[in-house]
Design a protein around this motif. Sequence first.
Motif, PDB file in Angstrom:
ATOM      1  N   ASP A 120      49.610  16.750  49.743  1.00 12.80           N
ATOM      2  CA  ASP A 120      50.455  15.825  48.988  1.00 12.80           C
ATOM      3  C   ASP A 120      50.680  16.244  47.545  1.00 12.80           C
ATOM      4  O   ASP A 120      51.478  15.621  46.845  1.00 12.80           O
ATOM      5  CB  ASP A 120      49.850  14.419  49.023  1.00 12.80           C
ATOM      6  N   SER A 121      49.992  17.295  47.085  1.00 12.60           N
ATOM      7  CA  SER A 121      50.071  17.669  45.667  1.00 12.60           C
ATOM      8  C   SER A 121      50.469  19.115  45.403  1.00 12.60           C
ATOM      9  O   SER A 121      51.082  19.401  44.375  1.00 12.60           O
ATOM     10  CB  SER A 121      48.723  17.396  44.980  1.00 12.60           C
ATOM     11  N   ALA A 122      50.094  20.035  46.289  1.00 10.29           N
ATOM     12  CA  ALA A 122      50.399  21.451  46.054  1.00 10.29           C
ATOM     13  C   ALA A 122      51.899  21.697  46.168  1.00 10.29           C
ATOM     14  O   ALA A 122      52.571  21.164  47.046  1.00 10.29           O
ATOM     15  CB  ALA A 122      49.648  22.326  47.046  1.00 10.29           C
ATOM     16  N   LYS A 123      52.411  22.531  45.269  1.00 14.44           N
ATOM     17  CA  LYS A 123      53.820  22.908  45.316  1.00 14.44           C
ATOM     18  C   LYS A 123      54.037  24.191  46.116  1.00 14.44           C
ATOM     19  O   LYS A 123      55.094  24.397  46.698  1.00 14.44           O
ATOM     20  CB  LYS A 123      54.357  23.116  43.888  1.00 14.44           C
ATOM     21  N   PHE A 124      52.985  25.055  46.129  1.00 10.70           N
ATOM     22  CA  PHE A 124      53.107  26.343  46.819  1.00 10.70           C
ATOM     23  C   PHE A 124      51.799  26.699  47.514  1.00 10.70           C
ATOM     24  O   PHE A 124      50.722  26.240  47.124  1.00 10.70           O
ATOM     25  CB  PHE A 124      53.463  27.465  45.823  1.00 10.70           C
ATOM     26  N   TYR A 125      51.922  27.533  48.539  1.00  6.85           N
ATOM     27  CA  TYR A 125      50.789  28.125  49.238  1.00  6.85           C
ATOM     28  C   TYR A 125      50.984  29.642  49.211  1.00  6.85           C
ATOM     29  O   TYR A 125      52.096  30.125  49.428  1.00  6.85           O
ATOM     30  CB  TYR A 125      50.712  27.637  50.689  1.00  6.85           C
ATOM     31  N   GLY A 126      49.906  30.372  48.931  1.00  4.23           N
ATOM     32  CA  GLY A 126      50.023  31.821  48.849  1.00  4.23           C
ATOM     33  C   GLY A 126      48.876  32.517  49.547  1.00  4.23           C
ATOM     34  O   GLY A 126      47.780  31.956  49.709  1.00  4.23           O
ATOM     35  N   THR A 127      49.125  33.756  49.974  1.00  2.67           N
ATOM     36  CA  THR A 127      48.061  34.605  50.514  1.00  2.67           C
ATOM     37  C   THR A 127      48.096  35.950  49.806  1.00  2.67           C
ATOM     38  O   THR A 127      49.134  36.372  49.292  1.00  2.67           O
ATOM     39  CB  THR A 127      48.204  34.830  52.031  1.00  2.67           C
ATOM     40  N   LEU A 128      46.943  36.615  49.799  1.00  2.79           N
ATOM     41  CA  LEU A 128      46.847  37.932  49.174  1.00  2.79           C
ATOM     42  C   LEU A 128      46.016  38.852  50.041  1.00  2.79           C
ATOM     43  O   LEU A 128      45.098  38.409  50.733  1.00  2.79           O
ATOM     44  CB  LEU A 128      46.258  37.845  47.769  1.00  2.79           C
ATOM     45  N   SER A 129      46.350  40.123  50.001  1.00  5.15           N
ATOM     46  CA  SER A 129      45.580  41.137  50.723  1.00  5.15           C
ATOM     47  C   SER A 129      44.349  41.515  49.903  1.00  5.15           C
ATOM     48  O   SER A 129      44.236  41.213  48.717  1.00  5.15           O
ATOM     49  CB  SER A 129      46.444  42.365  50.997  1.00  5.15           C
ATOM     50  N   GLU A 130      43.424  42.214  50.543  1.00  6.85           N
ATOM     51  CA  GLU A 130      42.166  42.540  49.880  1.00  6.85           C
ATOM     52  C   GLU A 130      42.351  43.528  48.734  1.00  6.85           C
ATOM     53  O   GLU A 130      41.606  43.491  47.757  1.00  6.85           O
ATOM     54  CB  GLU A 130      41.161  43.069  50.900  1.00  6.85           C
ATOM     55  N   ASP A 131      43.368  44.396  48.818  1.00 12.00           N
ATOM     56  CA  ASP A 131      43.582  45.314  47.702  1.00 12.00           C
ATOM     57  C   ASP A 131      44.148  44.597  46.482  1.00 12.00           C
ATOM     58  O   ASP A 131      43.873  44.979  45.337  1.00 12.00           O
ATOM     59  CB  ASP A 131      44.451  46.506  48.105  1.00 12.00           C
ATOM     60  N   VAL A 132      44.907  43.532  46.697  1.00 14.09           N
ATOM     61  CA  VAL A 132      45.356  42.698  45.574  1.00 14.09           C
ATOM     62  C   VAL A 132      44.146  42.042  44.910  1.00 14.09           C
ATOM     63  O   VAL A 132      44.018  41.996  43.678  1.00 14.09           O
ATOM     64  CB  VAL A 132      46.367  41.625  46.040  1.00 14.09           C
ATOM     65  N   ASP A 133      43.236  41.537  45.741  1.00 14.98           N
ATOM     66  CA  ASP A 133      42.026  40.900  45.226  1.00 14.98           C
ATOM     67  C   ASP A 133      41.175  41.904  44.452  1.00 14.98           C
ATOM     68  O   ASP A 133      40.684  41.610  43.355  1.00 14.98           O
ATOM     69  CB  ASP A 133      41.228  40.322  46.399  1.00 14.98           C
ATOM     70  N   ALA A 134      41.022  43.109  45.002  1.00 16.60           N
ATOM     71  CA  ALA A 134      40.235  44.153  44.334  1.00 16.60           C
ATOM     72  C   ALA A 134      40.832  44.507  42.975  1.00 16.60           C
ATOM     73  O   ALA A 134      40.112  44.679  41.986  1.00 16.60           O
ATOM     74  CB  ALA A 134      40.157  45.394  45.225  1.00 16.60           C
ATOM     75  N   GLN A 135      42.147  44.599  42.921  1.00 17.31           N
ATOM     76  CA  GLN A 135      42.819  44.879  41.653  1.00 17.31           C
ATOM     77  C   GLN A 135      42.513  43.786  40.632  1.00 17.31           C
ATOM     78  O   GLN A 135      42.215  44.069  39.465  1.00 17.31           O
ATOM     79  CB  GLN A 135      44.320  44.976  41.875  1.00 17.31           C
ATOM     80  N   GLY A 136      42.558  42.527  41.064  1.00 17.15           N
ATOM     81  CA  GLY A 136      42.269  41.418  40.162  1.00 17.15           C
ATOM     82  C   GLY A 136      40.847  41.465  39.624  1.00 17.15           C
ATOM     83  O   GLY A 136      40.606  41.232  38.432  1.00 17.15           O
ATOM     84  N   MET A 137      39.891  41.773  40.503  1.00 21.86           N
ATOM     85  CA  MET A 137      38.497  41.916  40.072  1.00 21.86           C
ATOM     86  C   MET A 137      38.372  42.982  38.993  1.00 21.86           C
ATOM     87  O   MET A 137      37.678  42.794  37.981  1.00 21.86           O
ATOM     88  CB  MET A 137      37.615  42.283  41.267  1.00 21.86           C
ATOM     89  N   SER A 138      39.063  44.100  39.209  1.00 18.41           N
ATOM     90  CA  SER A 138      38.969  45.215  38.274  1.00 18.41           C
ATOM     91  C   SER A 138      39.640  44.903  36.936  1.00 18.41           C
ATOM     92  O   SER A 138      39.120  45.265  35.869  1.00 18.41           O
ATOM     93  CB  SER A 138      39.591  46.463  38.896  1.00 18.41           C
ATOM     94  N   VAL A 139      40.785  44.239  36.978  1.00 18.88           N
ATOM     95  CA  VAL A 139      41.475  43.863  35.732  1.00 18.88           C
ATOM     96  C   VAL A 139      40.582  42.960  34.884  1.00 18.88           C
ATOM     97  O   VAL A 139      40.485  43.123  33.662  1.00 18.88           O
ATOM     98  CB  VAL A 139      42.820  43.174  36.051  1.00 18.88           C
ATOM     99  N   LEU A 140      39.892  42.012  35.527  1.00 19.77           N
ATOM    100  CA  LEU A 140      38.993  41.127  34.786  1.00 19.77           C
ATOM    101  C   LEU A 140      37.773  41.871  34.253  1.00 19.77           C
ATOM    102  O   LEU A 140      37.238  41.537  33.193  1.00 19.77           O
ATOM    103  CB  LEU A 140      38.551  39.964  35.689  1.00 19.77           C
ATOM    104  N   ALA A 141      37.337  42.893  34.988  1.00 20.01           N
ATOM    105  CA  ALA A 141      36.166  43.673  34.563  1.00 20.01           C
ATOM    106  C   ALA A 141      36.490  44.643  33.439  1.00 20.01           C
ATOM    107  O   ALA A 141      35.583  45.058  32.698  1.00 20.01           O
ATOM    108  CB  ALA A 141      35.604  44.441  35.756  1.00 20.01           C
ATOM    109  N   HIS A 142      37.763  45.022  33.306  1.00 23.91           N
ATOM    110  CA  HIS A 142      38.194  45.984  32.289  1.00 23.91           C
ATOM    111  C   HIS A 142      39.306  45.347  31.456  1.00 23.91           C
ATOM    112  O   HIS A 142      40.482  45.666  31.620  1.00 23.91           O
ATOM    113  CB  HIS A 142      38.673  47.274  32.952  1.00 23.91           C
TER     114      HIS A 142
END
Length: 395
Positions: A302-324
């Motif tokens: 009743d509240s979300a405007k969007f639903y999204g999915t991501l692949s594991e390499d997208v997730d890995a990139q995000g982890m690395s960007v936050l780490a560096h």
Amino acid sequence: MKTIKQLKSPFAFKAPKLSDDHKVERYFKSVPFYKPTELKEMKNLAKKLGVKELAVKDESSRFGINSFKGAGGLYAMGMCIAEKAGLDTDNLTYDDLMKPEVKEVAQKLTFYSATDGNHGRGIAWSASVLGTKAVIRMPKGSKQIRVEHIRKIQNTDVEITDKNYDNTVKEVEQMCQADPNGIMIQDTAWEGYEKIPGWIIKGYGLIVDEFLYQMEDKPTHIFLQAGVGSLAAGIVLGLEERMAPEELPVITVVEPETVACFYLSAEIGDGERHNLEGHTKTMMAGLNCQTPSIAAWPILRDSAKFYGTLSEDVDAQGMSVLAHPLADDPKVVSGESGAAGFAYIYEVLSNPELADKRKELGIDENSRIIVLSTEGDTDPDNYQEVVTDKRWLKD
């Protein structure tokens, strides 16, 4: 290959009837070892990505257990003990739970739970703090390091089963039913089991109190990772209790592409929740859940405007960007599940081929975005492998 999917919600927004009763804030402010987690402002990255603000709520320091789960666990378990002891749950404080007669009640109880890691650690920690016991079972494929994190906590019995997550929950429920002093404390809900998951959801409203105070202005967009959906639902309820409907940020629910039960439910679009069959797998272990919680689904639907999915390499990139971090932006140690919300929006904003998704989300130079880093390096070996991978360091 990095992949992102984005689906506009087919459901109409329904503002819930809520009142900000301050129970959660009052309870946690009475806890002597409570302190807010940091909000980390990525000012240089925000400028690079063309938005006004990009903030990361770093939950790795929550109660010293490397994830957000302690907030829901400590609140829900406190409410359970208070109810058993005949206390007033509307005005519960930590001091009430420390009274000798209440601790005597707590010592007789055992809390049962299934977990992919963080929830069980939060429950085990809460049990040790409140002087009770915990029995934790983990699904097939769980990392041994996550077991050891839980096993180190006193008064806790933990084992890995040969079942998937949903069937591990059923096994734990049967164990609990056989114990006259057992209490099931699960962060997913089903027919007939909704009150305790509701308390867990309520407890996560604490995070909203903190980041609304910490941000310079109200957020325009929030990206919330979901397993069974309890955290995301708790954040949404917290926002809706504290903001007028027209002030609410654009809410996007994010899941791994291999385990996306909320995305599936929105894609089918009949208003019901739908589950994924079989044995699912993702390195985002805390999000490896096949069925939306019955308590969380209507809130997010009743509240979300969007639903999204991501692949594991997208997730890995995000982890690395936050780490560096970029220039003098703060570093965030964010694990596989913890980085999912950030990783999703980072890919949308940094990849020119995804400009249509950015436009659909309504993100521009005035947008103020917040994400939650829900865990630290809960799997240290995999974390180091990811953040030192040169594929993610090229930018």
